[in-house]
Scaffold this active site. Structure first.
Site, PDB file in Angstrom:
ATOM      1  N   LYS A 288      -8.257   3.941   9.739  1.00 50.08           N
ATOM      2  CA  LYS A 288      -8.972   4.494  10.906  1.00 50.08           C
ATOM      3  C   LYS A 288      -8.737   6.010  11.016  1.00 50.08           C
ATOM      4  O   LYS A 288      -8.091   6.597  10.178  1.00 50.08           O
ATOM      5  CB  LYS A 288      -8.538   3.753  12.180  1.00 50.08           C
ATOM      6  CG  LYS A 288      -8.624   2.220  12.068  1.00 50.08           C
ATOM      7  CD  LYS A 288     -10.060   1.702  11.962  1.00 50.08           C
ATOM      8  CE  LYS A 288     -10.151   0.251  11.517  1.00 50.08           C
ATOM      9  NZ  LYS A 288      -9.744  -0.737  12.483  1.00 50.08           N
TER      10      LYS A 288
HETATM   11  C1  LIG Z   1      -9.691  -2.197  12.779  1.00 51.41           C
HETATM   12  C2  LIG Z   1     -10.513  -2.857  13.792  1.00 51.41           C
HETATM   13  C3  LIG Z   1      -9.975  -3.757  14.725  1.00 51.41           C
HETATM   14  C4  LIG Z   1      -8.559  -4.268  14.641  1.00 51.41           C
HETATM   15  O1  LIG Z   1      -7.591  -3.297  14.643  1.00 51.41           O
HETATM   16  P1  LIG Z   1      -6.133  -3.603  14.034  1.00 51.41           P
HETATM   17  O2  LIG Z   1      -5.362  -2.385  14.396  1.00 51.41           O
HETATM   18  O3  LIG Z   1      -6.312  -3.775  12.552  1.00 51.41           O
HETATM   19  O4  LIG Z   1      -5.615  -4.833  14.669  1.00 51.41           O
HETATM   20  C5  LIG Z   1     -10.809  -4.251  15.710  1.00 51.41           C
HETATM   21  N1  LIG Z   1     -12.102  -3.899  15.793  1.00 51.41           N
HETATM   22  C6  LIG Z   1     -12.661  -3.063  14.893  1.00 51.41           C
HETATM   23  C7  LIG Z   1     -14.103  -2.698  15.036  1.00 51.41           C
HETATM   24  C8  LIG Z   1     -11.894  -2.530  13.862  1.00 51.41           C
HETATM   25  O5  LIG Z   1     -12.466  -1.728  12.959  1.00 51.41           O
END
Ligand SMILES: *Cc1c(COP(=O)(O)O)cnc(C)c1O
Length: 396
Positions: free
Chosen positions: A186
């Site tokens: 991210k």
């Molecule tokens: C990455 C992601 C999540 C989950 O996040 P984590 O930190 O991996 O638990 C939820 N929703 C979306 C759209 C994501 O891209």
């Protein structure tokens, strides 16, 4: 050049490492001054009053759904083109995720489809800012207000996204809560990690309590108080705390947020320019006034040949590009089909998108040489795959 080039990755520098090392040398490994300072910096970067940092984006989604009262019998309307965690969160609370189809340009939830799926059991709308491009929040908000629904934004792709109203993802101008992830793919990385932003003091209190077992140490929230050691568990919560080590990294990463965003935008612009003359591709766009955070750059191979996308994907993997597909429609997964009876065909636009999509590598530490390499290999592969296509009728 190092191959394969992944679709995304973190960018850690010496200052990040120093920040983590000093957290390790400090008195706190978890819940200490770094958590609070990180939350403050995060809230400020989004323009929200409060930020609550937790152990993952998934934990953030779970707590958000609990805090707004999703419970057995209630429904939450979300997008089928998202990571499964978005839809799993209402299921953790005993609720039912209901899928509304997406817009063809942004692949974001279509407000008209949301409207069409509202029932007396609907409790919340859970829009996902797909690939970093914010949803049409003012329209979603007005639908929510008309029907007495809460709005939880899944902004896991969208830290730094800007909206036409002069807002930013996470400012909660049109929502009750906004959820972020700081997984290494991210915008900023803390290893694992998540954040919830809100402007509502009572939701802020509740989220902080739910993050640590539902326990309070505030006398005004207790039914009795025996002394300075006393605490009470007011409701069933979890251990979803994040560590001081992670928050030290998060603070350091946040300082480079604008650098990360600028480089992501620069690479996206280079791709869009480089592929503009390929009629076989539908490229991602930004609606007027929007600035995407460009978490993903997804090209769509236009057309009806169901094998073409797969051949393009395999060819790109074979030449060292870590391409990916975001996402398989959530309701196609066996769990969703079996538990809720969803079937293929539920959201035709989402399914059309899924059949055509390939995510290209995009992350801020990509070098210009890597970007050029992606451009060249994608152009070659698209030509090859689509010339095979036009040869096919002749061979038949
Ligand atoms: C990455 C992601 C999540 C989950 O996040 P984590 O930190 O991996 O638990 C939820 N929703 C979306 C759209 C994501 O891209």
């Amino acid at each position: 050049m190092e191959l394969p080039i992944p679709y995304s990755r973190q960018w850690i520098d010496e200052e990040d490492i120093e920040a983590v090392v000093s957290a390790l040398r400090s008195d706190f490994l978890t819940t200490g001054p770094q958590v609070e300072a990180y939350e403050e910096a995060f809230a400020a970067s989004c323009g929200a009053r409060y930020a609550v940092a937790v152990s993952s984006g998934t934990a953030a989604l779970h707590l958000a759904c609990l805090a707004v009262g999703i419970s057995p019998g209630s429904e939450a309307i979300t997008s089928p083109i998202t990571f499964v965690a978005t839809a799993n969160a209402p299921v953790y609370c005993g609720g039912t995720p209901v899928f509304a189809d997406v817009c063809p340009d942004t692949v974001n939830i279509d407000p008209e489809q949301v409207q069409a799926r509202i029932t007396p059991r609907t409790r919340a709308i859970l829009p996902v800012h797909f690939a970093g491009h914010a949803c049409d929040m003012p329209v979603l908000r007005s639908i929510a207000e008309r029907h007495g629904l809460t709005v939880i934004e899944d902004a896991c792709h969208a830290l730094g996204a800007e909206t036409p109203e002069g807002g930013r993802a996470g400012d909660c101008r049109y929502s009750d809560l906004t959820v972020f992830s700081t997984h290494p793919v991210k915008t900023i990385a803390t290893g694992e990690g998540g954040v919830i932003t809100t402007n509502c003091p009572s939701l802020n209190d509740r989220l902080r309590r739910l993050r640590t077992h539902g326990i309070t140490r505030e006398i005004e929230h207790m039914t009795r108080h025996d002394g300075p050691w006393f605490y009470q568990m007011l409701e069933l919560g979890y251990n979803y705390r994040i560590t001081d080590i992670q928050c030290a990294l998060g603070r350091s990463q946040l300082r480079r947020l604008s650098t990360f965003l600028a480089r992501r935008r620069e690479i996206a612009t280079r791709y869009t320019t480089a592929f503009a003359d390929l009629p076989q591709l539908q490229l991602p766009t930004e609606r007027p006034g929007h600035r995407s955070a460009w978490h993903l750059y997804v090209i769509r191979l236009r057309g009806t040949d169901p094998t073409a996308r797969r051949r393009l994907f395999e060819r790109l993997r074979a030449v060292g590009l870590g391409v990916n597909v975001h996402y398989i429609p959530v309701y196609w997964h066996p769990f969703y089909r079996e538990r809720f009876g969803y079937a293929v065909g539920l959201c035709p636009e989402a399914e059309r998108y899924y059949r055509e999509a390939v995510t290209l590598p995009l992350y801020p530490s990509m070098t210009d040489a890597q970007v050029d390499c992606v451009i060249q290999r994608v152009r070659e592969a698209v030509m090859e795959v689509t010339s095979l296509l036009s040869d096919a009728p002749a061979a038949a």
